[in-house]
Design a protein around this motif. Structure first.
Motif, PDB file in Angstrom:
ATOM      1  N   ARG A 164       2.346   1.845  -3.393  1.00  0.00           N
ATOM      2  CA  ARG A 164       1.305   2.327  -4.299  1.00  0.00           C
ATOM      3  C   ARG A 164       1.082   3.830  -4.110  1.00  0.00           C
ATOM      4  O   ARG A 164       0.929   4.572  -5.087  1.00  0.00           O
ATOM      5  CB  ARG A 164       0.004   1.561  -4.059  1.00  0.00           C
ATOM      6  N   GLU A 176       1.545   6.743  -6.962  1.00  0.00           N
ATOM      7  CA  GLU A 176       0.439   7.635  -7.315  1.00  0.00           C
ATOM      8  C   GLU A 176       0.772   9.098  -7.082  1.00  0.00           C
ATOM      9  O   GLU A 176       0.142   9.982  -7.660  1.00  0.00           O
ATOM     10  CB  GLU A 176      -0.799   7.268  -6.496  1.00  0.00           C
ATOM     11  N   GLU A 215       0.824  -1.215   0.000  1.00  0.00           N
ATOM     12  CA  GLU A 215       0.000   0.000   0.000  1.00  0.00           C
ATOM     13  C   GLU A 215       0.854   1.260   0.000  1.00  0.00           C
ATOM     14  O   GLU A 215       0.528   2.248  -0.657  1.00  0.00           O
ATOM     15  CB  GLU A 215      -0.937  -0.003   1.214  1.00  0.00           C
TER      16      GLU A 215
END
Length: 227
Positions: free
Chosen positions: A115, A119, A112
């Motif tokens: 990620r 992003e 997570e």
């Protein structure tokens, strides 16, 4: 527990982030309780994410082939640890970690967190800059290992009473968060040498001890010894 952005703002790795960015990290993390002396992970185990100390104390250490322990860090709130694999791309923990007392940790999972960085390039850049600053501090710490034992110990004590805010008191004080064996390993000296140097500082009236607390009775002299 504190509000998320305030709590994460205490963590050096996240100090450059905005409140919104910290909230995103808070949203993927999990708070976990660990009893005293619980092994959090061992060197070489699969890397699942990094941690932040919320309450308690954690030691990060290496084990030699004969089982002897070398303490790398003793961490208090709100320090992060085991974050390096996130940035290096490695998939195992580079050292061991264990609680020194009952502790509450904030776990940030690997997938997570990566990620989030993918992003948000801006967030990734801020985190990389923070990690680079930390590595510079570690290099400075390792460079200090070349100084004599008395200076090394004086710098440690001065750092403790400065970081906890008691340096301005008549008699600054801090509590040893780990055993003297762990402290000796952290300072890269023998336990006997640590005890002898502490006794010397007490004889010189620079410090005094009471249980696990160390009081600084002569701040001026301590500063002189730390140079």
């Amino acid at each position: 527990m504190r509000a998320s952005t305030e709590f994460l703002g205490e963590v050096p790795l996240f100090e450059r982030l905005s409140d919104a960015e910290r909230d995103r990290i808070r949203g993927i993390g999990v708070t976990r309780d660990f009893p005293k002396d619980r092994v959090i992970f061992l060197e070489g185990e699969p890397f699942y994410g990094f941690y932040i100390v919320i309450q308690g104390t954690v030691k990060v250490y290496k084990l030699s082939s004969d089982g002897s322990e070398t303490v790398l860090h003793v961490l208090k709130p709100y320090k992060s640890f085991a974050e390096t694999p996130i940035f290096t791309g490695t998939d195992v923990y580079p050292a061991c970690a264990q609680t020194v007392e009952d502790s509450v940790l904030f776990h940030v999972p690997k997938a997570e967190f990566r990620r989030l960085m993918e992003e948000s390039p801006g967030l990734a850049m801020k985190l990389t800059e923070a990690l680079a600053s930390r590595l510079m501090e570690l290099n400075k710490k390792f460079g200090q290992l070349a100084v004599d034992v008395e200076t090394r110990l004086a710098r440690f004590i001065l750092g403790e009473v400065t970081s906890n805010g008691s340096i301005g008191k008549t008699e600054p004080v801090f509590t040893l968060a780990s055993s003297k064996k762990d402290l000796a390993a952290q300072l890269d000296i023998a336990v006997e040498t640590l005890s002898r140097t502490l006794r010397k500082l007490k004889d010189q009236k620079v410090i005094r001890e009471s249980s696990r607390k160390i009081f600084v009775t002569d701040v001026r002299r301590l500063r002189e010894l730390s140079r």
